[in-house]
Design a protein around this motif. Structure first.
Motif, short mmCIF file in Angstrom:
data_model
loop_
_atom_site.label_atom_id
_atom_site.label_comp_id
_atom_site.label_asym_id
_atom_site.label_seq_id
_atom_site.Cartn_x
_atom_site.Cartn_y
_atom_site.Cartn_z
N ASN A 255 37.69 15.91 44.01
CA ASN A 255 38.08 14.85 43.07
C ASN A 255 38.50 15.40 41.72
O ASN A 255 39.47 14.93 41.11
N THR B 215 35.30 6.12 43.76
CA THR B 215 35.70 5.41 42.54
C THR B 215 35.90 6.36 41.36
O THR B 215 36.40 5.93 40.31
N PHE B 216 35.52 7.64 41.51
CA PHE B 216 35.59 8.57 40.38
C PHE B 216 37.02 8.81 39.92
O PHE B 216 37.35 8.61 38.74
N ASN C 147 25.65 13.39 46.32
CA ASN C 147 25.55 11.96 46.02
C ASN C 147 25.68 11.70 44.51
O ASN C 147 25.04 10.82 43.95
N SER C 148 26.57 12.47 43.88
CA SER C 148 26.80 12.35 42.44
C SER C 148 28.01 11.44 42.17
O SER C 148 28.78 11.11 43.08
N THR C 149 28.17 11.06 40.91
CA THR C 149 29.30 10.21 40.51
C THR C 149 30.63 10.89 40.81
O THR C 149 31.61 10.24 41.20
N PHE C 150 30.68 12.21 40.63
CA PHE C 150 31.92 12.95 40.83
C PHE C 150 32.39 12.93 42.29
O PHE C 150 33.56 13.19 42.57
N GLU C 151 31.50 12.62 43.21
CA GLU C 151 31.86 12.63 44.63
C GLU C 151 32.31 11.25 45.12
O GLU C 151 32.85 11.16 46.23
N GLN C 152 32.11 10.23 44.33
CA GLN C 152 32.39 8.88 44.79
C GLN C 152 33.89 8.60 44.83
O GLN C 152 34.67 9.17 44.06
N SER D 24 38.84 5.72 38.45
CA SER D 24 38.30 5.31 37.15
C SER D 24 38.93 6.08 36.00
O SER D 24 38.98 5.59 34.87
#
Length: 315
Positions: free
Chosen positions: A276, A13-14, A6-11, A17
């Motif tokens: 990602n 939107t990463f 559930n980190s930013t790198f998995e989203q 962006s």
């Protein structure tokens, strides 16, 4: 193995962006590189101009495809996910975006093969070729470009029933949040990963093998004493070294992500953060290739310096 932090790198939107901003840099650099190849290639390099331009266009398209046209969010090792970019905005189905992505990678490989094949025939075989041989070479390269467009079509035309496919991927990747599967554009490209892997792996093996063959034959020729003169030999050697650097440095950048993707499929290992990050690294291939091309080839380097550094010409 299934990992989700559930980190930013998995989203989802990463990647956009970073890659959508990267496209702002890529467009002018790719445009400059294309202009220099078309209009600043010296007479002595005229025979390789169109092959250089084709290789540049294929690499640039792959870059822009990933960074702006269709940024991929695929749940490797499952052949499922969705895309974000211009193609999604104008309504291109995800399955055709996946097809274009795989075909674009193959086209980039075929363009590199075409360059090595051209150099092999010019250096090793010689320019004095018959019309029959020219036709055979043309058929050989056209066949490879057609192959790049059609080899993945059997999978594209036979996607699984999507409700069944989502249940299958959900069971395969239980750690992935449900909202990923509920995305309106989420698409399962294939269930039989083995078949998909074999199709892509076979294409990669064939094209890579041919590139290695032509590369080895050229190296053996340049290592021999067959060059007509010392000057000709030096020109051929310097150009081939520059070309090898131009191709090798970008390939070195994508070796890690490609190696991870192969590992993910073989070991059934899922880590969306690495998926990602790998995508971001692959999207830089063409940009690095264009920058290296403008740097290592002396005529192109001088042309760019002449355009932006007027004092260089004055000297």
């Amino acid at each position: 193995m299934c990992n989700w932090r559930n980190s930013t790198f998995e989203q989802e939107t990463f990647a956009p962006s970073i890659l959508h901003k990267l496209a702002i840099i890529e467009v002018p650099i790719h445009s400059l590189a294309g202009y220099v190849v078309l209009f600043k290639t010296p007479t002595r390099m005229e025979s390789v101009k169109w092959m250089m331009f084709t290789m540049h266009i294929c690499g640039a398209y792959l870059d822009l495809f990933l960074s702006a046209l269709s940024t991929q969010f695929f749940l490797l090792p499952a052949a499922a996910g969705h895309s974000q970019g211009l193609y999604t905005y104008i309504g291109v189905p995800v399955k055709w975006q996946a097809y274009m992505f795989i075909s674009a990678i193959c086209l980039a490989g075929v363009s590199i093969l075409g360059f090595f094949e051209s150099r092999y025939n010019a250096l090793v075989k010689g320019r004095g070729t018959s019309i029959l041989k020219v036709k055979k070479r043309l058929f050989y390269m056209i066949g490879h470009y057609i192959y790049a467009f059609v080899f993945i079509l059997p999978i594209t035309f036979t996607p699984p029933e999507q409700i069944t496919g989502k249940f299958y991927v959900r069971a395969m990747l239980p750690c992935v949040p449900q909202e990923i599967f509920d995305h309106p554009d989420f698409f399962v490209y294939a269930l039989d990963i083995t078949l998909l892997t074999w199709i892509i792996g076979t294409a990669a093996f064939i094209i890579t093998g041919e590139c290695i063959y032509f590369f080895t034959r050229i190296v053996l020729y340049l290592s021999s004493t067959k060059a007509k003169s010392q000057k000709t030999y030096k020109l051929q050697l310097h150009f081939f070294i520059a070309l090898t650097i131009q191709i090798s440095i970008p390939l070195a950048v994508v070796i890690c992500p490609i190696g991870y993707i192969v590992f993910a499929f073989v070991a059934s290992y899922f880590d969306q953060a690495l998926n990602n990050i790998s995508l971001n690294m692959m999207a830089m291939h063409g940009l690095i290739s264009s920058a290296v091309m403008l740097t290592v080839h002396k005529p192109y380097r001088e042309a760019v310096l002449g355009m932006f550094c007027y004092k260089y010409l004055a000297e």
